[in-house]
Enzyme design. Structure first.
Site, short mmCIF file in Angstrom:
data_model
loop_
_atom_site.label_atom_id
_atom_site.label_comp_id
_atom_site.label_asym_id
_atom_site.label_seq_id
_atom_site.Cartn_x
_atom_site.Cartn_y
_atom_site.Cartn_z
CG ASP A 17 34.24 81.09 56.83
OD1 ASP A 17 35.14 80.34 56.43
OD2 ASP A 17 33.94 81.22 58.03
CG HIS B 89 34.12 80.29 63.12
ND1 HIS B 89 34.89 81.33 63.57
CD2 HIS B 89 34.69 79.16 63.60
CE1 HIS B 89 35.89 80.85 64.30
NE2 HIS B 89 35.80 79.53 64.33
CB CYS C 92 34.18 79.72 67.16
SG CYS C 92 35.68 79.67 68.12
CE LYS D 298 39.53 76.25 60.53
NZ LYS D 298 39.44 75.61 61.85
CD GLN E 180 35.73 73.60 59.23
OE1 GLN E 180 36.00 72.47 58.83
NE2 GLN E 180 36.31 74.13 60.29
N1 PMP Z 1 35.27 79.93 59.67
C1 PMP Z 1 35.04 78.64 59.91
C2 PMP Z 1 33.84 78.00 59.31
C3 PMP Z 1 35.93 77.93 60.72
O1 PMP Z 1 35.71 76.64 60.97
C4 PMP Z 1 37.05 78.58 61.26
C5 PMP Z 1 38.03 77.85 62.18
N2 PMP Z 1 37.43 77.03 63.11
C6 PMP Z 1 37.25 79.92 60.96
C7 PMP Z 1 36.35 80.57 60.16
C8 PMP Z 1 38.41 80.68 61.50
O2 PMP Z 1 39.58 80.21 60.93
P1 PMP Z 1 41.00 80.71 61.47
O3 PMP Z 1 40.96 80.53 62.96
O4 PMP Z 1 41.97 79.79 60.80
O5 PMP Z 1 41.17 82.12 61.07
#
Ligand code: PMP
Length: 418
Positions: free
Chosen positions: A211, A134, A376, A237, A214
């Protein structure tokens, strides 16, 4: 008396109807049709227990935490710190001081980059980042690399969206300092072998940041079993609120790291003459008034998840994914991106002759919420020669019937745009 049958774990099952009853939003309509919410990888819906936590806090014990001597401040502090203990159990961290509340995964990664990264990385060093990341696990490292002059190397993926572990091993040199990788890809659903990746990183003297944005909604996570140096996730999430997330870091690493943001809460003493000394962990990294209600509500979300059981949630989402994959596979010109054998409940696809955005807009008219775009993860999509996909992603409250509604709506919409 035990035999194999009684010792074998029972197949986890979910009472989906009872689960759905916890989510008020699921009974609303969109464009005159029952909502089918399949955008869970972007944000999951919120059970009434989490919503009630806001009411209880603002209606009953709203106060700033830690420094107050009055009853409300004590109650708010106890509830806030109670969530830290809940998170400790959720991640199986050794100590609560290893858990820092942040605004989310993004802020957690920025904290590591700006504190650990700034103190430990220099020109000539190397950071390994996977092609599946991401943007929030790419851009903080790019910003820092532009300043400090270290090199970013990319761990490649194969045509299924699976990380190439041989290539990963081959990327290490004596200058590799950090691996930054997601546990589960938001764009393709690939589950990465982060435990094996941690072993390899550590054998080369590098740290690993995982990270977990997910992963935490779908599977039990044990940061000590993974041997992650840092692990990040977001509340919204995992059935919790927005505006709150967690950074786990090994105590010895966090101890040695300088503060990132300065302000109240994170100090021990402040003096113009003698300078400032910092608070103990975890407060050293929690400058300013935190998102108190959100943290407390996150605790309720994690308790809700524990009550349902992550094994059962993961198994149910596996069924939803299998059913959805089977249903859409028969659609002419539809291609699934991300076909890893080890996959979470994410179905990303493109359709010949139909742009993802058009599909997303039209399927919404039929009450179905999916996500379309680059998720993203532009470097990943560019690698697969597309700038957007449609993504349906599943949660504990989704049903097989909803998948059928989605598949039928998708066929209708594709017929309209082609
Ligand atoms: N890493 C991953 C794999 C994500 O899916 C996301 C959110 N789509 C993020 C980081 C960022 O998370 P946040 O916007 O809640 O900070």
């Amino acid at each position: 008396m035990t035999d194999l049958a009684t010792r074998a774990p029972a197949t986890p099952t979910l009472d989906v109807a009872a689960i759905r009853a916890d989510f008020p939003i699921l009974s609303r309509q969109v464009h005159g049709r029952p909502l089918v919410y399949l955008d869970n990888a972007a944000t999951s819906q919120t059970p009434r227990q989490v919503i009630a936590a806001f009411d209880a806090y603002y209606g009953g014990y709203n106060a700033n935490i830690h420094r107050g001597l009055h009853t409300l401040a004590d109650e708010a502090t106890a509830a806030f710190e109670g969530t830290r203990e809940t998170v400790r159990g959720f991640l199986n961290a050794a100590e609560t001081r290893e858990l820092i509340f942040t605004r989310g995964t993004t802020e957690a990664i920025n904290l590591v980059a700006n504190s650990w990264g700034r103190a430990n990385l220099k020109a000539g060093d190397e950071v390994l980042i996977s092609r599946l990341e991401h943007h929030s696990n790419i851009v903080p490292w790019q910003l820092l690399a532009a300043e400090l002059g270290f090199t970013i190397k990319v761990i490649p993926v194969d045509e299924r969206g699976v990380l190439d572990l041989d290539a990963y091993r081959a990327l290490f040199t004596e200058r590799t300092r950090l691996v930054a990788v997601n546990h589960v890809s938001n764009a393709f659903g690939t589950i990465n072998p982060v435990k094996a990746m941690a072993t390899i990183a550590h054998a080369h003297g590098a740290l690993i940041l995982v990270d977990g944005a997910q992963a935490t909604p779908h599977q039990a996570v044990d940061v000590r079993d993974i041997d992650a140096d840092f692990y990040a996730f977001s509340g919204h999430k995992v059935y919790g609120p927005t505006g709150v997330g967690v950074l786990y870091g090994k105590a010895d690493l966090l101890e040695a790291m300088p503060p990132w943001q300065g302000g109240g809460e994170m100090i021990a003493t402040v003096s113009f003459e003698a300078g400032t000394t910092f608070a103990e962990l975890p407060h050293k990294f929690e400058a300013g008034t935190p998102a108190i209600a959100e943290v407390i509500a996150l605790g309720e979300a994690l308790k809700w998840v524990a009550g349902v059981g992550l094994d059962a949630i993961g198994a149910w989402e596996g069924r939803l994914l299998a059913h959805a994959t089977e249903r859409v596979s028969t659609i002419d010109g539809l291609r699934i991106l991300g076909t890893a054998p080890d996959k979470a409940g994410v179905l990303s696809f493109v359709v010949d002759g139909a742009h993802a955005q058009d599909i997303g807009l039209l399927i919404d008219q039929l009450g179905v919420a999916i996500r379309t775009g680059h998720h993203c993860a532009q470097p990943l999509l560019a690698h697969f020669g597309v700038d957007a996909t449609c993504r349906a992603s599943f949660a504990a409250y989704n049903t097989l019937e909803e998948i059928d509604v989605f598949a039928e709506a998708l066929e209708r919409v594709i017929g309209m745009v082609r």
